[in-house]
Design an enzyme around this catalytic site. Structure first.
Site, PDB file in Angstrom:
ATOM      1  N   ARG A 101       3.462  -2.800   5.609  1.00 49.41           N
ATOM      2  CA  ARG A 101       2.036  -2.702   5.877  1.00 49.41           C
ATOM      3  C   ARG A 101       1.614  -3.920   6.693  1.00 49.41           C
ATOM      4  NH1 ARG A 101       2.662  -1.489   0.355  1.00 49.41           N
ATOM      5  NH2 ARG A 101       2.033   0.629  -0.252  1.00 49.41           N
ATOM      6  N   LYS A 125       1.065  -4.617  -2.610  1.00 47.05           N
ATOM      7  CA  LYS A 125      -0.248  -4.419  -3.195  1.00 47.05           C
ATOM      8  C   LYS A 125      -0.252  -4.884  -4.651  1.00 47.05           C
ATOM      9  CE  LYS A 125      -2.055  -0.541  -0.483  1.00 47.05           C
ATOM     10  NZ  LYS A 125      -2.521   0.864  -0.555  1.00 47.05           N
ATOM     11  N   HIS A 194      -0.232   1.208  10.719  1.00 44.45           N
ATOM     12  CA  HIS A 194       0.138   2.174   9.681  1.00 44.45           C
ATOM     13  C   HIS A 194       0.850   3.379  10.285  1.00 44.45           C
ATOM     14  CE1 HIS A 194      -0.277   2.744   5.372  1.00 44.45           C
ATOM     15  NE2 HIS A 194      -0.371   4.045   5.601  1.00 44.45           N
ATOM     16  N   ARG A 197       4.323   2.459  10.569  1.00 44.02           N
ATOM     17  CA  ARG A 197       4.913   2.591   9.226  1.00 44.02           C
ATOM     18  C   ARG A 197       5.324   4.039   8.986  1.00 44.02           C
ATOM     19  NH1 ARG A 197       4.639   0.445   3.807  1.00 44.02           N
ATOM     20  NH2 ARG A 197       3.779   1.876   2.276  1.00 44.02           N
ATOM     21  N   HIS A 220       6.264   2.148  -2.673  1.00 46.83           N
ATOM     22  CA  HIS A 220       5.466   3.070  -3.469  1.00 46.83           C
ATOM     23  C   HIS A 220       5.989   3.108  -4.904  1.00 46.83           C
ATOM     24  CE1 HIS A 220       4.369   5.410   0.434  1.00 46.83           C
ATOM     25  NE2 HIS A 220       3.534   4.421   0.204  1.00 46.83           N
ATOM     26  N   TYR A 229       6.441  13.056   4.651  1.00 44.63           N
ATOM     27  CA  TYR A 229       7.505  12.937   5.642  1.00 44.63           C
ATOM     28  C   TYR A 229       8.473  14.113   5.615  1.00 44.63           C
ATOM     29  CZ  TYR A 229       5.439   8.374   5.280  1.00 44.63           C
ATOM     30  OH  TYR A 229       4.525   7.358   5.214  1.00 44.63           O
TER      31      TYR A 229
END
Length: 244
Positions: A101, A125, A194, A197, A220, A229
């Protein structure tokens, strides 16, 4: 809207004192209803696919920035480009080789990246530390920037820096968004970090066919976000459809 709801939830429920009183007693944000977009993953994938630099386009994009971008800009812009060329190529290649990110890339310090192991330490995050592998094709761009970065005298430990009004500082998220938009628009279509990404994640899934691997690489906590994806039609799938 989500931020406002979180704020009111905090003020109305999490600020209780010893007497049981909170800053606010009525959570008016509950009256606000957020209507979620109704669209399938296949639709999202179709909208996104044209903005991705898949297959050989990843390499072609980096080579365009390295060799051809300056041919289409003014002399003034060319001077600025040459000054930051190695840094910008390192940033673009790192996005495309790791799936980081923007905030994660900005937060990288000099001692966080190790090309011998091919990994970079990042802060995910919610303050979670992680170690992320980097694809080998970006190493040459990062090495070139390391050499240029080592000649700059500064106490700032951030890997990616900028010189603004003769003052060295850590590069900002806004600056990275601007440079990604600038180069991508000149090459094919204006995109964000992004989107780069997403490009990386799609390419990794096309090679590995593993949602778990892609999920771990992107940081994630589940494989749910990576389902997108699986719906982006790869070049291999297109070839197969042509043969039907």
């Amino acid at each position: 809207m989500a931020a406002i709801k979180s704020l009111y939830n905090y003020l109305c429920e999490q600020t209780e004192d010893i007497h049981g009183n909170t800053y606010m007693t009525r959570n008016v944000s509950r009256l606000i209803h957020i209507r979620k977009k109704s669209e399938t993953l296949h639709y999202r994938a179709a909208q996104l696919e044209g903005k991705l630099f898949l297959g050989d386009e990843t390499k072609a994009f980096l080579e365009f920035v390295q060799h051809d971008y300056e041919k289409s800009v003014s002399n003034r812009a060319k001077t600025s480009f040459k000054k930051n060329k190695k840094r910008d190529l390192a940033i673009l290649s790192l996005f495309l080789s790791s799936g980081l990110r923007c905030a994660e890339l900005v937060g990288i310090n000099l001692n966080d990246l190790n090309l011998e192991t091919g990994k970079v330490s990042v802060m995910r995050k919610e303050g979670k530390k992680d170690v992320v592998p980097i694809a080998h094709f970006s190493h040459k761009y990062i090495t070139d920037y390391f050499e240029a970065r080592s000649s700059i005298t500064t106490e700032i430990q951030a890997l990616f820096i900028t010189d603004y009004n003769q003052k060295i500082r850590k590069i900002s998220n806004a600056s990275i968004n601007k440079l990604v938009a600038k180069y991508s628009e000149a090459y094919k279509v204006r995109v964000t970090p992004h989107t780069l990404r997403h490009t990386f994640a799609t390419r990794l899934y096309n090679v590995s066919h593993s949602q778990v691997l892609v999920s771990n690489q992107l940081g994630h906590s589940s494989t749910k976000p990576t389902e997108l994806y699986t719906h982006i039609v790869s070049a291999e799938a297109k070839d197969a459809l042509r043969k039907l």
